[in-house]
Design a protein around this motif. Structure first.
Motif, PDB file in Angstrom:
ATOM      1  N   VAL A  65      28.308  -2.746 -32.462  1.00  0.00           N
ATOM      2  CA  VAL A  65      27.002  -2.456 -31.872  1.00  0.00           C
ATOM      3  C   VAL A  65      26.530  -3.700 -31.137  1.00  0.00           C
ATOM      4  CG1 VAL A  65      24.607  -1.851 -32.371  1.00  0.00           C
ATOM      5  CG2 VAL A  65      26.436  -0.870 -33.740  1.00  0.00           C
ATOM      6  N   LYS A  66      26.028  -3.523 -29.914  1.00  0.00           N
ATOM      7  CA  LYS A  66      25.455  -4.621 -29.133  1.00  0.00           C
ATOM      8  C   LYS A  66      24.076  -4.178 -28.686  1.00  0.00           C
ATOM      9  CE  LYS A  66      29.866  -6.027 -27.181  1.00  0.00           C
ATOM     10  NZ  LYS A  66      30.644  -6.180 -25.958  1.00  0.00           N
ATOM     11  N   ASP A  86      29.291  -5.757 -36.338  1.00  0.00           N
ATOM     12  CA  ASP A  86      30.475  -4.957 -36.621  1.00  0.00           C
ATOM     13  C   ASP A  86      30.856  -5.140 -38.087  1.00  0.00           C
ATOM     14  OD1 ASP A  86      31.820  -7.402 -36.800  1.00  0.00           O
ATOM     15  OD2 ASP A  86      32.714  -7.231 -34.829  1.00  0.00           O
ATOM     16  N   HIS A  87      31.914  -4.476 -38.504  1.00  0.00           N
ATOM     17  CA  HIS A  87      32.307  -4.514 -39.912  1.00  0.00           C
ATOM     18  C   HIS A  87      32.985  -5.824 -40.299  1.00  0.00           C
ATOM     19  CE1 HIS A  87      31.189  -0.426 -40.830  1.00  0.00           C
ATOM     20  NE2 HIS A  87      31.737  -0.030 -39.699  1.00  0.00           N
ATOM     21  N   TYR A  88      33.425  -6.602 -39.350  1.00  0.00           N
ATOM     22  CA  TYR A  88      34.148  -7.842 -39.669  1.00  0.00           C
ATOM     23  C   TYR A  88      33.263  -9.068 -39.554  1.00  0.00           C
ATOM     24  CZ  TYR A  88      37.987  -4.618 -39.182  1.00  0.00           C
ATOM     25  OH  TYR A  88      38.810  -3.542 -39.331  1.00  0.00           O
ATOM     26  N   GLY A  89      32.481  -9.166 -38.497  1.00  0.00           N
ATOM     27  CA  GLY A  89      31.640 -10.344 -38.276  1.00  0.00           C
ATOM     28  C   GLY A  89      30.232 -10.194 -38.810  1.00  0.00           C
ATOM     29  N   GLY A  90      29.836  -8.977 -39.210  1.00  0.00           N
ATOM     30  CA  GLY A  90      28.483  -8.753 -39.685  1.00  0.00           C
ATOM     31  C   GLY A  90      27.486  -8.737 -38.538  1.00  0.00           C
ATOM     32  N   TYR A  91      26.265  -9.084 -38.841  1.00  0.00           N
ATOM     33  CA  TYR A  91      25.174  -9.112 -37.852  1.00  0.00           C
ATOM     34  C   TYR A  91      25.020 -10.538 -37.345  1.00  0.00           C
ATOM     35  CZ  TYR A  91      20.421  -8.644 -35.996  1.00  0.00           C
ATOM     36  OH  TYR A  91      19.314  -8.644 -35.189  1.00  0.00           O
ATOM     37  N   GLN A  92      25.161 -10.718 -36.048  1.00  0.00           N
ATOM     38  CA  GLN A  92      25.007 -12.036 -35.435  1.00  0.00           C
ATOM     39  C   GLN A  92      23.929 -11.920 -34.360  1.00  0.00           C
ATOM     40  OE1 GLN A  92      28.804 -13.367 -34.024  1.00  0.00           O
ATOM     41  NE2 GLN A  92      29.842 -12.727 -35.890  1.00  0.00           N
ATOM     42  N   ALA A  93      22.911 -12.760 -34.477  1.00  0.00           N
ATOM     43  CA  ALA A  93      21.780 -12.672 -33.561  1.00  0.00           C
ATOM     44  C   ALA A  93      21.530 -14.004 -32.879  1.00  0.00           C
ATOM     45  CB  ALA A  93      20.529 -12.243 -34.314  1.00  0.00           C
ATOM     46  N   GLU A  94      21.069 -13.928 -31.651  1.00  0.00           N
ATOM     47  CA  GLU A  94      20.650 -15.106 -30.881  1.00  0.00           C
ATOM     48  C   GLU A  94      19.200 -14.862 -30.476  1.00  0.00           C
ATOM     49  OE1 GLU A  94      21.374 -16.365 -26.389  1.00  0.00           O
ATOM     50  OE2 GLU A  94      23.210 -16.436 -27.587  1.00  0.00           O
ATOM     51  N   VAL A  95      18.306 -15.744 -30.908  1.00  0.00           N
ATOM     52  CA  VAL A  95      16.877 -15.572 -30.672  1.00  0.00           C
ATOM     53  C   VAL A  95      16.420 -16.571 -29.615  1.00  0.00           C
ATOM     54  CG1 VAL A  95      14.596 -15.569 -31.742  1.00  0.00           C
ATOM     55  CG2 VAL A  95      16.582 -14.874 -33.073  1.00  0.00           C
ATOM     56  N   SER A  96      15.640 -16.101 -28.647  1.00  0.00           N
ATOM     57  CA  SER A  96      15.096 -16.997 -27.626  1.00  0.00           C
ATOM     58  C   SER A  96      13.635 -16.638 -27.380  1.00  0.00           C
ATOM     59  CB  SER A  96      15.907 -16.886 -26.331  1.00  0.00           C
ATOM     60  OG  SER A  96      15.890 -15.561 -25.848  1.00  0.00           O
TER      61      SER A  96
END
Length: 143
Positions: A65-66, A86-96
């Protein structure tokens, strides 16, 4: 004494014969995996009178999901979060953040908004096409 040992061995045999996890999945149950369902959506809300400004966009290919979402913060800045999951990297977020925070020097009463009522007359007013007859007539009562 022999009876106590026999009862103990019987109870131990019953306990050991029971499944270890009676609520968990059994090895004999088939498992079904749903196929990937890609999707895409977005929305935005902007109300200048109330100061509301937010939105989100997201898409998925069924595996990952993006997306991104934005929120207008109370201090005047706009926060944007871009994320991938995704199922491998989990949730990754970049906040600005965009803009400079604004803090008033004078504070006043809280901003309130008068509720707006919506009264609209219907364009079509239905009228009955028949007049129902009374189903009974009351008899006079004598006292």
């Amino acid at each position: 004494m022999f009876a106590q040992v026999a009862v103990f061995l019987l109870m131990a045999g019953i306990a050991l014969s029971a499944p270890s996890d009676s609520y968990g999945p059994s090895r004999h149950q088939p498992s079904y995996k749903e196929e990937a369902k890609p999707y895409q959506y977005n929305y935005a809300v902007k109300d200048g009178y109330a100061g509301t400004d937010f939105g989100q966009t997201e898409e998925s290919d069924g595996q990952s999901v993006k997306g991104s979402y934005t929120v207008q913060l109370p201090d005047g800045r706009k926060q944007t979060v871009n994320y991938v999951a995704d199922h491998y990297g989990g949730y990754q977020a970049e906040v600005s953040y965009y803009g400079e925070p604004q803090y008033p020097h004078e504070y006043g009463p809280a901003v309130t908004f008068k509720p707006q009522s919506y009264h609209r007359e219907p364009a079509y007013k239905p009228t009955p096409s028949y007049q129902p007859a009374p189903s009974y007539t009351p008899e006079p009562s004598y006292h």
